[in-house]
Scaffold this active site. Structure first.
Site, PDB file in Angstrom:
ATOM      1  N   LYS A   1       2.027  -3.727   6.354  1.00  0.00           N
ATOM      2  CA  LYS A   1       2.651  -3.890   5.033  1.00  0.00           C
ATOM      3  C   LYS A   1       3.778  -3.420   4.938  1.00  0.00           C
ATOM      4  O   LYS A   1       4.762  -4.213   4.022  1.00  0.00           O
ATOM      5  CB  LYS A   1       1.757  -2.496   4.273  1.00  0.00           C
ATOM      6  CG  LYS A   1       0.118  -3.181   3.998  1.00  0.00           C
ATOM      7  CD  LYS A   1      -0.048  -4.059   3.331  1.00  0.00           C
ATOM      8  CE  LYS A   1      -1.679  -4.682   3.287  1.00  0.00           C
ATOM      9  NZ  LYS A   1      -1.634  -6.108   2.583  1.00  0.00           N
TER      10      LYS A   1
ATOM     11  N   TYR B   1      -2.131  -1.546  10.559  1.00  0.00           N
ATOM     12  CA  TYR B   1      -2.379  -2.120   9.096  1.00  0.00           C
ATOM     13  C   TYR B   1      -1.307  -1.529   8.247  1.00  0.00           C
ATOM     14  O   TYR B   1      -0.595  -2.405   7.709  1.00  0.00           O
ATOM     15  CB  TYR B   1      -3.727  -1.243   8.762  1.00  0.00           C
ATOM     16  CG  TYR B   1      -3.735  -1.317   7.182  1.00  0.00           C
ATOM     17  CD1 TYR B   1      -4.060  -2.499   6.766  1.00  0.00           C
ATOM     18  CD2 TYR B   1      -3.440  -0.325   6.431  1.00  0.00           C
ATOM     19  CE1 TYR B   1      -4.066  -2.792   5.277  1.00  0.00           C
ATOM     20  CE2 TYR B   1      -3.426  -0.312   4.920  1.00  0.00           C
ATOM     21  CZ  TYR B   1      -3.550  -1.747   4.359  1.00  0.00           C
ATOM     22  OH  TYR B   1      -3.733  -1.835   2.971  1.00  0.00           O
TER      23      TYR B   1
ATOM     24  N   SER C   1       0.759  -1.350   0.083  1.00  0.00           N
ATOM     25  CA  SER C   1      -0.050   0.080  -0.080  1.00  0.00           C
ATOM     26  C   SER C   1       0.818   1.272   0.126  1.00  0.00           C
ATOM     27  O   SER C   1       1.781   1.367   0.669  1.00  0.00           O
ATOM     28  CB  SER C   1      -0.772   0.233   1.129  1.00  0.00           C
ATOM     29  OG  SER C   1      -1.493   1.316   1.621  1.00  0.00           O
TER      30      SER C   1
HETATM   31  C1  WQD Z   1     -10.016   9.340   1.111  1.00  0.00           C
HETATM   32  C2  WQD Z   1     -10.212  10.636   1.374  1.00  0.00           C
HETATM   33  C3  WQD Z   1     -10.441  11.038   3.518  1.00  0.00           C
HETATM   34  C4  WQD Z   1     -14.292   8.772   3.869  1.00  0.00           C
HETATM   35  C5  WQD Z   1      -6.951   4.309   3.408  1.00  0.00           C
HETATM   36  C6  WQD Z   1      -5.850   3.645   3.744  1.00  0.00           C
HETATM   37  C7  WQD Z   1      -5.079   3.015   2.874  1.00  0.00           C
HETATM   38  C8  WQD Z   1      -5.968   2.267   1.804  1.00  0.00           C
HETATM   39  C9  WQD Z   1      -7.166   2.686   1.155  1.00  0.00           C
HETATM   40  C10 WQD Z   1      -6.484  -0.037   2.138  1.00  0.00           C
HETATM   41  C11 WQD Z   1      -9.467  11.211   2.483  1.00  0.00           C
HETATM   42  C12 WQD Z   1     -11.559  11.503   2.774  1.00  0.00           C
HETATM   43  C13 WQD Z   1     -13.137   9.498   3.445  1.00  0.00           C
HETATM   44  C14 WQD Z   1     -15.290   9.882   4.442  1.00  0.00           C
HETATM   45  C15 WQD Z   1     -13.838  11.731   3.628  1.00  0.00           C
HETATM   46  N1  WQD Z   1      -5.794   0.786   2.233  1.00  0.00           N
HETATM   47  N2  WQD Z   1     -12.962  10.640   3.318  1.00  0.00           N
HETATM   48  N3  WQD Z   1     -15.039  11.035   4.048  1.00  0.00           N
HETATM   49  O1  WQD Z   1      -7.470   7.164   3.957  1.00  0.00           O
HETATM   50  O2  WQD Z   1      -6.555   7.556   1.536  1.00  0.00           O
HETATM   51  O3  WQD Z   1      -6.618   5.572   2.571  1.00  0.00           O
HETATM   52  O4  WQD Z   1      -7.682   3.355   2.623  1.00  0.00           O
HETATM   53  O5  WQD Z   1      -6.620  -1.171   1.961  1.00  0.00           O
HETATM   54  O6  WQD Z   1      -3.933   2.331   3.376  1.00  0.00           O
HETATM   55  O7  WQD Z   1      -5.033   4.224   4.783  1.00  0.00           O
HETATM   56  O8  WQD Z   1      -8.647   6.570   1.914  1.00  0.00           O
HETATM   57  O9  WQD Z   1     -11.105   6.482   1.032  1.00  0.00           O
HETATM   58  O10 WQD Z   1     -10.602   6.460   3.493  1.00  0.00           O
HETATM   59  O11 WQD Z   1     -10.297   8.494   2.201  1.00  0.00           O
HETATM   60  O12 WQD Z   1     -13.908  13.244   3.522  1.00  0.00           O
HETATM   61  O13 WQD Z   1     -16.530   9.406   4.554  1.00  0.00           O
HETATM   62  O14 WQD Z   1     -11.599  10.980   1.507  1.00  0.00           O
HETATM   63  O15 WQD Z   1     -10.230  12.148   4.497  1.00  0.00           O
HETATM   64  O16 WQD Z   1      -9.271  12.499   2.194  1.00  0.00           O
HETATM   65  P1  WQD Z   1      -7.243   6.946   2.592  1.00  0.00           P
HETATM   66  P2  WQD Z   1     -10.122   6.911   2.189  1.00  0.00           P
END
Ligand code: WQD
Length: 329
Positions: A152, A148, A124
């Site tokens: 990785k 998590y 990741s």
């Molecule tokens: C994306 C953006 C949030 C939800 C995480 C893990 C990574 C990977 C994928 C997986 C950010 C914003 C999110 C919401 C929002 N792992 N957001 N409202 O955090 O980049 O990555 O998931 O298996 O290791 O860290 O992805 O989709 O959670 O967030 O505003 O309800 O969307 O703040 O800017 P992230 P995400």
């Protein structure tokens, strides 16, 4: 080639099974179905007209894993199986370290024992921590903010040490950015248990009316519109990246970013979804989410140059396909 895909019934795993079968490989799936459904394998068959061999096993179980290697002459392993919820990993560190690290040890050990030389690992972009963007494969890894991410990074280091000690073993470490979207058939996609943590599944469930409104976590980041910027990649492109990495494996450890190289903000993603699907996504701005970083996206040159792989699908495709899948649920 005959490829063992752990976690092959899961979100990225199932799309990769499709890509492998379409490229002419044979697929054996090992999955304990803890966060996936066996139906995904029927859907893979509907899409490809080909069957996978299925073992319902936990890949931390050495004897069960070895019995698969005994039964089949495996040419390569793609290891997806693992826990992946960042927040949960903070609450259940033992489960995360045990499951995600022991599975890597058990599988790599079986590879050495049975002479399997190709191993593709599902890593990741989180291993880069809060590095400067764009993230490049040559960067030193920084600590991640949760167990998590640490599992990785640890698995990457373990596999690297194993290759040093066993030069005929070859490993691809694939660092995914933010996988979203679904197969264009609408048959397989991301179906998280309970309330989604990630942005796209949250958006699709709000659009469907399953959830009330989206909460945008912060609009005061140093980004063009103040909301978080990520490199969203269509899961079908990502799956094809695995086939390319597998074909490329010869010796040593190779690390590749699998992203598009393009950053998209939360608000841009919401608006793209609304435009692509002609549907409203109600949202409100709330406080930042703990542990989030402002912005990250991939430098994609290495995968392009060495694998000849490049993401083809754009954010509109991602939004259309994610919605198509959600409407079929
Ligand atoms: C994306 C953006 C949030 C939800 C995480 C893990 C990574 C990977 C994928 C997986 C950010 C914003 C999110 C919401 C929002 N792992 N957001 N409202 O955090 O980049 O990555 O998931 O298996 O290791 O860290 O992805 O989709 O959670 O967030 O505003 O309800 O969307 O703040 O800017 P992230 P995400």
């Amino acid at each position: 080639m005959k490829i063992l895909v752990t976690g092959g019934a899961g979100y990225i795993g199932s799309h990769t099974c499709v890509a492998l079968l379409e490229a002419g490989h044979e697929v054996i799936v090992a999955d304990n179905l803890s966060n996936s459904k066996i139906e995904a394998l029927d859907k893979i068959k509907q899409i490809t007209n080909k069957e996978v061999v299925f073992y319902q096993v936990d890949v931390t179980n050495e004897s069960e894993v070895e019995s698969i290697f005994n039964n089949h002459k495996i040419d390569g392993v793609i290891h997806f199986a693992g826990y992946k919820a960042v927040g949960e990993s903070v609450e259940k560190p033992i489960s995360y370290y045990y499951n995600n690290v022991v599975s890597t040890l058990v599988l790599s050990n079986a590879c050495l024992k049975y002479g399997v030389q190709r191993f593709v690992f599902s890593s990741s972009a989180t291993v880069y921590g809060d590095n400067k963007v764009p993230f490049v494969e040559t960067m030193d890894l920084l600590p991640t903010t949760n167990p998590y991410g640490e599992t990785k990074a640890m698995s990457e280091r373990i596999l690297t040490d194993i290759v040093k000690a066993n030069p005929s073993f070859s490993v691809a470490l694939l660092r995914y950015f933010n996988p979203v979207g679904a197969h264009k058939s609408g048959l397989i996609g991301e179906a998280p248990n309970g309330i989604p943590n990630n942005l796209m599944p949250y958006v699709t469930q709000v659009a469907k009316g399953k959830l009330d409104k989206l909460r945008v976590f912060g609009n005061d980041y140093p980004t063009p519109d103040g909301t978080g910027v990520r490199d969203y990649i269509h899961v079908v492109d990502l799956a094809e990246g695995h086939v390319a990495a597998l074909n490329d494996l010869t010796t040593g450890v190779k690390v590749f970013n699998l992203g598009t190289g393009k950053g998209t903000s939360v608000l841009e993603l919401i608006h793209a979804f609304e435009k692509a699907n002609e549907i409203k996504v109600p949202y409100e701005i709330v406080d930042r989410r703990a542990g989030d970083i402002a912005s990250f996206y991939a430098d994609t040159q290495k995968a392009e140059k060495e694998l000849g792989w490049k993401a083809k699908l754009d954010v509109i495709d991602m939004c259309k396909d994610a919605w198509h899948f959600e409407r079929n649920q």
